[in-house]
Design an enzyme around this catalytic site. Structure first.
Site, PDB file in Angstrom:
ATOM      1  N   THR A  55       0.823  -1.221   0.000  1.00  0.00           N
ATOM      2  CA  THR A  55       0.000   0.000   0.000  1.00  0.00           C
ATOM      3  C   THR A  55       0.848   1.257   0.000  1.00  0.00           C
ATOM      4  O   THR A  55       0.473   2.275  -0.578  1.00  0.00           O
ATOM      5  CB  THR A  55      -0.929   0.011   1.240  1.00  0.00           C
ATOM      6  OG1 THR A  55      -1.974  -0.914   1.017  1.00  0.00           O
ATOM      7  CG2 THR A  55      -1.547   1.376   1.500  1.00  0.00           C
ATOM      8  N   TYR A  68      -7.224  -2.094  -7.641  1.00  0.00           N
ATOM      9  CA  TYR A  68      -6.231  -1.583  -6.711  1.00  0.00           C
ATOM     10  C   TYR A  68      -4.943  -2.370  -6.891  1.00  0.00           C
ATOM     11  O   TYR A  68      -4.926  -3.586  -6.809  1.00  0.00           O
ATOM     12  CB  TYR A  68      -6.743  -1.688  -5.275  1.00  0.00           C
ATOM     13  CG  TYR A  68      -5.659  -1.416  -4.282  1.00  0.00           C
ATOM     14  CD1 TYR A  68      -5.056  -0.162  -4.235  1.00  0.00           C
ATOM     15  CD2 TYR A  68      -5.206  -2.400  -3.424  1.00  0.00           C
ATOM     16  CE1 TYR A  68      -4.033   0.097  -3.350  1.00  0.00           C
ATOM     17  CE2 TYR A  68      -4.191  -2.161  -2.543  1.00  0.00           C
ATOM     18  CZ  TYR A  68      -3.609  -0.906  -2.513  1.00  0.00           C
ATOM     19  OH  TYR A  68      -2.599  -0.669  -1.635  1.00  0.00           O
ATOM     20  N   THR A 134       1.949  -4.635   4.281  1.00  0.00           N
ATOM     21  CA  THR A 134       1.922  -5.021   5.695  1.00  0.00           C
ATOM     22  C   THR A 134       1.443  -6.461   5.924  1.00  0.00           C
ATOM     23  O   THR A 134       1.682  -7.020   6.984  1.00  0.00           O
ATOM     24  CB  THR A 134       1.031  -4.065   6.509  1.00  0.00           C
ATOM     25  OG1 THR A 134      -0.293  -4.103   5.969  1.00  0.00           O
ATOM     26  CG2 THR A 134       1.580  -2.653   6.497  1.00  0.00           C
ATOM     27  N   ASP A 135       0.777  -7.067   4.922  1.00  0.00           N
ATOM     28  CA  ASP A 135       0.163  -8.387   5.160  1.00  0.00           C
ATOM     29  C   ASP A 135       1.175  -9.454   5.586  1.00  0.00           C
ATOM     30  O   ASP A 135       0.916 -10.246   6.490  1.00  0.00           O
ATOM     31  CB  ASP A 135      -0.557  -8.882   3.895  1.00  0.00           C
ATOM     32  CG  ASP A 135      -1.787  -8.060   3.545  1.00  0.00           C
ATOM     33  OD1 ASP A 135      -2.115  -7.122   4.302  1.00  0.00           O
ATOM     34  OD2 ASP A 135      -2.418  -8.351   2.510  1.00  0.00           O
ATOM     35  N   LYS A 207       1.240  -8.409  12.732  1.00  0.00           N
ATOM     36  CA  LYS A 207       0.136  -7.529  12.334  1.00  0.00           C
ATOM     37  C   LYS A 207      -1.099  -7.941  13.131  1.00  0.00           C
ATOM     38  O   LYS A 207      -1.500  -9.106  13.103  1.00  0.00           O
ATOM     39  CB  LYS A 207      -0.108  -7.639  10.828  1.00  0.00           C
ATOM     40  CG  LYS A 207      -1.163  -6.666  10.322  1.00  0.00           C
ATOM     41  CD  LYS A 207      -1.282  -6.667   8.789  1.00  0.00           C
ATOM     42  CE  LYS A 207      -2.343  -5.663   8.349  1.00  0.00           C
ATOM     43  NZ  LYS A 207      -2.466  -5.561   6.890  1.00  0.00           N
ATOM     44  N   GLU A 326      -0.160 -30.646  27.837  1.00  0.00           N
ATOM     45  CA  GLU A 326      -1.272 -31.564  27.546  1.00  0.00           C
ATOM     46  C   GLU A 326      -0.901 -32.597  26.486  1.00  0.00           C
ATOM     47  O   GLU A 326      -1.592 -33.583  26.298  1.00  0.00           O
ATOM     48  CB  GLU A 326      -2.498 -30.764  27.079  1.00  0.00           C
ATOM     49  CG  GLU A 326      -3.242 -30.073  28.200  1.00  0.00           C
ATOM     50  CD  GLU A 326      -4.539 -29.469  27.716  1.00  0.00           C
ATOM     51  OE1 GLU A 326      -5.550 -30.181  27.638  1.00  0.00           O
ATOM     52  OE2 GLU A 326      -4.527 -28.262  27.401  1.00  0.00           O
TER      53      GLU A 326
HETATM   54  N1  DGL Z   1      -2.296  -6.458   0.329  1.00  0.00           N
HETATM   55  C1  DGL Z   1      -1.531  -5.551   1.056  1.00  0.00           C
HETATM   56  C2  DGL Z   1      -0.051  -5.864   1.083  1.00  0.00           C
HETATM   57  O1  DGL Z   1       0.672  -5.542   0.150  1.00  0.00           O
HETATM   58  C3  DGL Z   1      -1.751  -4.116   0.745  1.00  0.00           C
HETATM   59  C4  DGL Z   1      -2.046  -3.463   2.011  1.00  0.00           C
HETATM   60  C5  DGL Z   1      -0.850  -3.089   2.818  1.00  0.00           C
HETATM   61  O2  DGL Z   1       0.245  -2.883   2.349  1.00  0.00           O
HETATM   62  O3  DGL Z   1      -1.063  -2.958   4.022  1.00  0.00           O
HETATM   63  O4  DGL Z   1       0.382  -6.413   2.054  1.00  0.00           O
END
Ligand code: DGL
Length: 371
Positions: A55, A68, A134-135, A207, A326
């Site tokens: 992003t 996108y 971020t994913d 995350k 366990e």
């Molecule tokens: N799908 C996401 C990624 O590239 C885009 C959103 C983001 O960067 O947080 O991880």
């Protein structure tokens, strides 16, 4: 909404880039090679910014409905859109990939690791910043932390909002990532993650929220520091020199390790499928303390008997998975992930198998050694 935001973000980014190019920065025609800015002063740290997408580099295609594109803006444009960043460091840029991080893969990981190691071995920069979606950012950070041999700072950064959103986080996150990378206090700390004024370690961070800018947290230990435009503050001492570095296998692929997600009413089918798919390792994202049903445990025991590395992790999100509570790990031939979440336990298991470490005792020792 997101597409509209991104279309405006890009327009704003390019206008800013063209209008306010700091002295010494020129737009690169081809970002496949690393481009360099003119020095601020000979003692200013050199920071290489490597872009992979996400992003923070997002773009919308107005011609299509679902368009996108998470990795459309190049590294140099990203840097040029951040006012004042050129005062922090002598910046160079390079493009390693242009993907959403849901598509992150071994090939890009290997290219990234090799390029960063080369930058340090050839003394091309004093620190590296990687822009990333971020994913899967935490997995890339952890992978790099386990393979790079350097005490120089490596910082991953992403963003949760496009820059035309109210309180956009991309430019300020990139500014602060470079600020941390250029800080003398950042040496010897392994790979770090910087977003929203916080500095997290590659091992501890994850995350935790799908949309919130404060998405990265380190549930077991907290952040290792904070950053704002005026200061970089570390809360913990720098790490001891690292002994737990793993070699990249030849070729472009890590061994197949599958994550099996546990749930109520679970049978052994997912595990038997992983065995049939020739997984070399299976990580259980277990309920509670890395737990699962009797039939799933029996399937995992069958896997371990065949020499497949079986690691019990937890889907809970915080805490440690302990041995022999366990589940009898000793008699089952299992390993526990301790603090590592399933996705990071998978990366470590892949690196261990690739480096010939496969017996449960050796693998357990390696999980404990990296804590
Ligand atoms: N799908 C996401 C990624 O590239 C885009 C959103 C983001 O960067 O947080 O991880």
């Amino acid at each position: 909404m997101r597409n509209a935001f991104h279309a405006k973000y890009l327009a704003a980014t390019f206008v800013l880039a063209a209008a306010t190019l700091p002295a010494g920065i020129a737009l690169a025609a081809d970002e496949a090679a690393t481009a360099t800015t003119a020095p601020t002063s000979a003692t200013t740290p050199r920071v290489a910014v490597l872009a992979t997408g996400g992003t923070i580099a997002g773009q919308a295609d107005t011609r299509a409905a679902n368009a996108y594109n998470a990795g459309a803006v190049g590294a140099q444009q990203l840097v040029q859109a951040v006012p004042g960043i050129e005062k922090l460091a002598r910046l160079s840029t390079g493009q390693v990939a242009s993907i959403g991080s849901q598509d992150m893969n071994d090939k890009v990981w290997f290219a990234l690791a090799r390029r960063i190691q080369e930058i340090f071995d050839r003394n091309e920069a004093d620190a590296v910043v990687i822009t990333h979606g971020t994913d899967t950012l935490e997995e890339t950070a952890f992978f790099l932390d386990n393979v790079l041999r350097t005490d120089k700072p490596v910082v991953l950064v992403g963003s949760m909002r496009p820059s035309t959103a109210t309180s956009a986080d991309g430019p300020s996150n990139l500014y602060e990532a470079v600020e941390v990378a250029a800080s003398p206090a950042a040496r010897g700390r392994g790979v770090m993650v910087v977003l929203n004024d916080t500095i997290q370690s590659a091992r501890a961070t994850t995350k935790t929220n799908t949309t919130n800018v404060q998405t990265f947290a380190s549930p077991n230990s907290g952040p290792i520091g904070y950053v704002d435009p005026a200061s970089v503050r570390f809360l913990t001492p720098a790490l001891q020199p690292d002994s737990h570095k793993y070699a990249l296998p030849s070729g472009e692929q890590l061994p197949r390790v599958e994550i099996v997600y546990a749930h109520a009413n679970m049978d052994g089918v997912q595990i038997d499928n992983a065995i049939a798919n020739k997984a070399r390792g299976i990580v259980l994202a277990g309920v509670g303390d890395g737990n699962t049903s009797k039939s799933a445990l029996e399937a995992l025991q069958r896997a371990a008997k065949q020499g497949i590395v079986v690691v019990r992790a937890s889907r809970v999100g915080s805490g440690f998975v302990n041995r022999n509570v366990e589940v009898n790990d000793d008699t089952s031939g299992f390993v526990v992930s301790l603090d590592l979440n399933p996705q990071k336990a998978r990366v470590l298991t892949q690196l261990l198998i690739a480096n010939g470490v496969t017996s449960p005792a050796q693998v357990q020792k390696a999980f404990a050694a990296t804590w």
